[in-house]
Every structure is written in structure tokens, then in C-alpha cells.
Motif scaffolding. Structure first.
Motif, mmCIF file in Angstrom:
data_model
loop_
_atom_site.group_PDB
_atom_site.id
_atom_site.type_symbol
_atom_site.label_atom_id
_atom_site.label_comp_id
_atom_site.label_asym_id
_atom_site.label_seq_id
_atom_site.Cartn_x
_atom_site.Cartn_y
_atom_site.Cartn_z
ATOM 1 N N ALA A 1 3.412 1.918 8.277
ATOM 2 C CA ALA A 1 2.945 2.921 7.311
ATOM 3 C C ALA A 1 2.154 2.205 6.226
ATOM 4 C CB ALA A 1 4.116 3.688 6.700
ATOM 5 N N CYS A 2 1.260 2.950 5.593
ATOM 6 C CA CYS A 2 0.503 2.353 4.497
ATOM 7 C C CYS A 2 -0.103 3.442 3.620
ATOM 8 C CB CYS A 2 -0.588 1.414 5.010
ATOM 9 S SG CYS A 2 -1.815 2.184 6.055
ATOM 10 N N GLY A 3 -0.536 3.030 2.455
ATOM 11 C CA GLY A 3 -1.220 3.907 1.525
ATOM 12 C C GLY A 3 -1.875 3.077 0.441
ATOM 13 N N THR A 4 -2.872 3.658 -0.184
ATOM 14 C CA THR A 4 -3.657 2.948 -1.198
ATOM 15 C C THR A 4 -3.675 3.722 -2.503
ATOM 16 O OG1 THR A 4 -5.119 2.021 0.491
ATOM 17 C CG2 THR A 4 -5.982 2.078 -1.756
ATOM 18 N N LEU A 5 -3.557 2.993 -3.604
ATOM 19 C CA LEU A 5 -3.808 3.532 -4.937
ATOM 20 C C LEU A 5 -5.033 2.804 -5.472
ATOM 21 C CD1 LEU A 5 -2.983 5.212 -7.467
ATOM 22 C CD2 LEU A 5 -1.721 3.181 -8.219
ATOM 23 N N THR B 1 -7.363 -2.914 -9.718
ATOM 24 C CA THR B 1 -8.025 -1.714 -9.223
ATOM 25 C C THR B 1 -7.467 -1.218 -7.889
ATOM 26 O OG1 THR B 1 -10.055 -2.421 -10.332
ATOM 27 C CG2 THR B 1 -10.284 -0.715 -8.671
ATOM 28 N N TYR B 2 -7.183 -2.108 -6.972
ATOM 29 C CA TYR B 2 -6.760 -1.712 -5.622
ATOM 30 C C TYR B 2 -5.335 -2.166 -5.347
ATOM 31 C CZ TYR B 2 -11.673 -0.760 -4.850
ATOM 32 O OH TYR B 2 -12.947 -0.275 -4.947
ATOM 33 N N PHE B 3 -4.513 -1.216 -4.913
ATOM 34 C CA PHE B 3 -3.116 -1.492 -4.603
ATOM 35 C C PHE B 3 -2.801 -0.859 -3.249
ATOM 36 C CE2 PHE B 3 -3.790 -1.392 -9.101
ATOM 37 C CZ PHE B 3 -3.145 -2.529 -9.562
ATOM 38 N N ILE B 4 -2.715 -1.684 -2.218
ATOM 39 C CA ILE B 4 -2.425 -1.193 -0.876
ATOM 40 C C ILE B 4 -0.992 -1.568 -0.543
ATOM 41 C CG2 ILE B 4 -3.045 -1.250 1.566
ATOM 42 C CD1 ILE B 4 -5.897 -2.093 0.641
ATOM 43 N N VAL B 5 -0.162 -0.545 -0.340
ATOM 44 C CA VAL B 5 1.240 -0.747 -0.006
ATOM 45 C C VAL B 5 1.411 -0.489 1.486
ATOM 46 C CG1 VAL B 5 3.597 0.109 -0.374
ATOM 47 C CG2 VAL B 5 2.041 -0.133 -2.321
ATOM 48 N N VAL B 6 2.148 -1.389 2.130
ATOM 49 C CA VAL B 6 2.451 -1.225 3.547
ATOM 50 C C VAL B 6 3.965 -1.201 3.735
ATOM 51 C CG1 VAL B 6 0.328 -2.362 4.318
ATOM 52 C CG2 VAL B 6 2.416 -3.713 4.066
ATOM 53 N N LEU C 1 6.991 9.486 2.349
ATOM 54 C CA LEU C 1 7.552 9.762 1.024
ATOM 55 C C LEU C 1 7.766 8.463 0.256
ATOM 56 C CD1 LEU C 1 8.875 11.703 -1.042
ATOM 57 C CD2 LEU C 1 11.013 11.362 0.202
ATOM 58 N N ARG C 2 8.287 7.461 0.927
ATOM 59 C CA ARG C 2 8.543 6.176 0.245
ATOM 60 C C ARG C 2 7.249 5.471 -0.148
ATOM 61 N NH1 ARG C 2 13.379 5.259 4.039
ATOM 62 N NH2 ARG C 2 15.049 6.200 2.821
ATOM 63 N N ILE C 3 6.212 5.581 0.685
ATOM 64 C CA ILE C 3 4.911 5.006 0.316
ATOM 65 C C ILE C 3 4.375 5.722 -0.924
ATOM 66 C CG2 ILE C 3 2.484 4.805 1.023
ATOM 67 C CD1 ILE C 3 4.114 2.705 2.437
ATOM 68 N N ILE C 4 4.444 7.062 -0.933
ATOM 69 C CA ILE C 4 3.983 7.837 -2.099
ATOM 70 C C ILE C 4 4.801 7.470 -3.337
ATOM 71 C CG2 ILE C 4 3.855 10.169 -3.094
ATOM 72 C CD1 ILE C 4 1.601 9.649 -1.163
ATOM 73 N N GLU C 5 6.109 7.310 -3.188
ATOM 74 C CA GLU C 5 6.948 6.901 -4.326
ATOM 75 C C GLU C 5 6.503 5.556 -4.876
ATOM 76 O OE1 GLU C 5 10.898 6.989 -2.682
ATOM 77 O OE2 GLU C 5 11.219 9.089 -3.267
ATOM 78 N N GLN C 6 6.197 4.606 -3.987
ATOM 79 C CA GLN C 6 5.731 3.284 -4.437
ATOM 80 C C GLN C 6 4.414 3.412 -5.200
ATOM 81 O OE1 GLN C 6 7.322 0.517 -4.431
ATOM 82 N NE2 GLN C 6 8.864 0.677 -2.826
ATOM 83 N N LEU C 7 3.473 4.171 -4.642
ATOM 84 C CA LEU C 7 2.156 4.307 -5.282
ATOM 85 C C LEU C 7 2.267 5.051 -6.610
ATOM 86 C CD1 LEU C 7 0.048 5.132 -2.101
ATOM 87 C CD2 LEU C 7 0.240 2.923 -3.280
ATOM 88 N N THR C 8 3.126 6.066 -6.665
ATOM 89 C CA THR C 8 3.347 6.802 -7.910
ATOM 90 C C THR C 8 3.961 5.887 -8.967
ATOM 91 O OG1 THR C 8 3.621 8.880 -6.697
ATOM 92 C CG2 THR C 8 4.516 8.800 -8.930
ATOM 93 N N HIS C 9 4.915 5.089 -8.557
ATOM 94 C CA HIS C 9 5.559 4.139 -9.467
ATOM 95 C C HIS C 9 4.535 3.152 -10.039
ATOM 96 C CE1 HIS C 9 8.903 1.814 -11.094
ATOM 97 N NE2 HIS C 9 8.323 0.731 -10.605
ATOM 98 N N ILE C 10 3.670 2.642 -9.179
ATOM 99 C CA ILE C 10 2.625 1.715 -9.631
ATOM 100 C C ILE C 10 1.704 2.415 -10.628
ATOM 101 C CG2 ILE C 10 0.601 0.378 -8.895
ATOM 102 C CD1 ILE C 10 2.130 0.025 -6.157
ATOM 103 N N GLY C 11 1.280 3.638 -10.298
ATOM 104 C CA GLY C 11 0.418 4.400 -11.209
ATOM 105 C C GLY C 11 1.056 4.591 -12.580
ATOM 106 N N ILE D 1 13.097 -2.288 7.137
ATOM 107 C CA ILE D 1 11.719 -1.936 6.792
ATOM 108 C C ILE D 1 11.478 -2.406 5.368
ATOM 109 C CG2 ILE D 1 10.083 -0.060 6.398
ATOM 110 C CD1 ILE D 1 11.624 1.492 8.604
ATOM 111 N N VAL D 2 10.444 -3.203 5.189
ATOM 112 C CA VAL D 2 10.116 -3.714 3.866
ATOM 113 C C VAL D 2 8.848 -3.017 3.366
ATOM 114 C CG1 VAL D 2 8.770 -5.706 4.660
ATOM 115 C CG2 VAL D 2 9.878 -5.797 2.449
ATOM 116 N N TYR D 3 8.855 -2.672 2.082
ATOM 117 C CA TYR D 3 7.698 -2.086 1.407
ATOM 118 C C TYR D 3 7.124 -3.162 0.508
ATOM 119 C CZ TYR D 3 9.643 2.181 3.193
ATOM 120 O OH TYR D 3 10.122 3.134 4.051
ATOM 121 N N ARG D 4 5.844 -3.458 0.710
ATOM 122 C CA ARG D 4 5.214 -4.552 -0.026
ATOM 123 C C ARG D 4 3.709 -4.327 -0.055
ATOM 124 N NH1 ARG D 4 2.629 -7.177 3.840
ATOM 125 N NH2 ARG D 4 3.510 -7.352 5.926
#
Length: 162
Positions: free
Chosen positions: A75-79, A59-64, A111-121, A15-18
């Protein structure tokens, strides 16, 4: 968007997070989002919106999360980063549209998507990250170190075409 904003490791168990890519329409991005809310859109609509968001790279960071074996977005999430006048013209991060495909739930993908978005923030210098969630998801977000604060209010407006 620079992949250097992503937190290591970026690939775990096939599984890749990008960041979202234009080819993700074919990999089921819409189908994944539909497990959260109404999210049907055509390829043309996807390309138009994707192009719009790419014009605002700060402004927009969408992680999948992609299952590499199945070539499927699971999975996905947006910051979304809001530029403020308060806090010395600071920035506030809004986390939105967190969803994990129902067949992959319970594997810490959210959890991993949230970790990625938190890290970016953090890397972007946001002074806070906020999100809205249902009562049933409060415990999950508390595990992600978010705390319940205040009350969310919404006003849904009718869709209009400009």
C-alpha cells in the motif's frame, strides 16, 4: 524525512508503515501503483524521480506499507505540501495516489495510510488536506473524516519532453 513525523504504531501484524526508500523499487512499488493507474517506470526513472523528491524534503511525503514477511510494498500514498500566500502564507496538503494491493484490501491498510498522511499534515501545520477521488471511493474517505466539497475539474495535457 524524519520518521518522527509518522504516527504510532508504525508496525502492525508484520506490516510496517514508513517513508518510501530507494530499495522499494525491488519491493514492487511500481506494481502496487499500477493497481491504481498507469505507473510503469524503469529503475533508472525511479531513482531519478526519487532523487528529485528527496531534494524537497519539506514538500513530498510518500508513505508505504511493507509486508515484512514477503518484503513487498502492499500500500502507499503521497502527501504533497503546497506553500500558499493565502491563510497567512499557510500550507495546504494534497493527498494523492492512495492504493492498496488487491490481495490486501479489506484490512484497513488504506485507512492507516490516510491516518499517517493526515498525521504528517497536522504536524507540518497544514490548514487543510484535500484529495480527489472517484464517486465509488467517497464513502471510504468520509470514514477517514473527509467531507465532500465542491467539484473537481481536470484538463489532461499531452506528455511532452523538455
Amino acid at each position: 524525512m524524519s520518521s518522527s513525523l509518522l504516527k504510532e504504531p508504525r508496525e502492525i501484524d508484520e506490516i510496517v508503515y514508513r517513508f518510501l526508500e530507494i530499495s522499494d523499487f525491488e519491493k514492487g512499488f511500481s506494481e502496487c501503483l499500477q493497481q491504481l493507474t498507469e505507473a510503469k517506470f524503469t529503475k533508472s526513472q525511479f531513482i531519478d524521480r526519487y532523487s528529485e523528491l528527496k531534494k524537497q524534503p519539506d514538500t513530498y511525503f510518500i508513505v508505504v506499507a511493507e509486508d515484512l514477511k514477503k518484503k513487498k510494498i502492499i500500500a502507499c500514498g503521497t502527501l504533497f505540501v503546497e506553500k500558499k500566500f493565502i491563510r497567512n502564507c499557510g500550507t495546504c496538503g494534497h493527498i494523492e495516489d492512495i492504493v492498496v494491493d488487491k490481495t490486501y484490501r479489506g484490512k484497513n491498510l488504506g485507512l492507516r495510510i490516510i491516518e499517517q498522511l493526515t498525521h504528517i499534515g497536522k504536524k507540518l501545520g497544514c490548514y487543510k488536506l484535500i484529495l480527489d477521488c472517484s464517486d465509488s471511493n467517497v464513502k471510504f474517505y468520509e470514514k477517514c473524516l473527509f467531507e465532500k466539497k465542491g467539484v473537481q475539474m481536470s484538463l489532461y495535457l499531452p506528455m511532452s519532453k523538455l
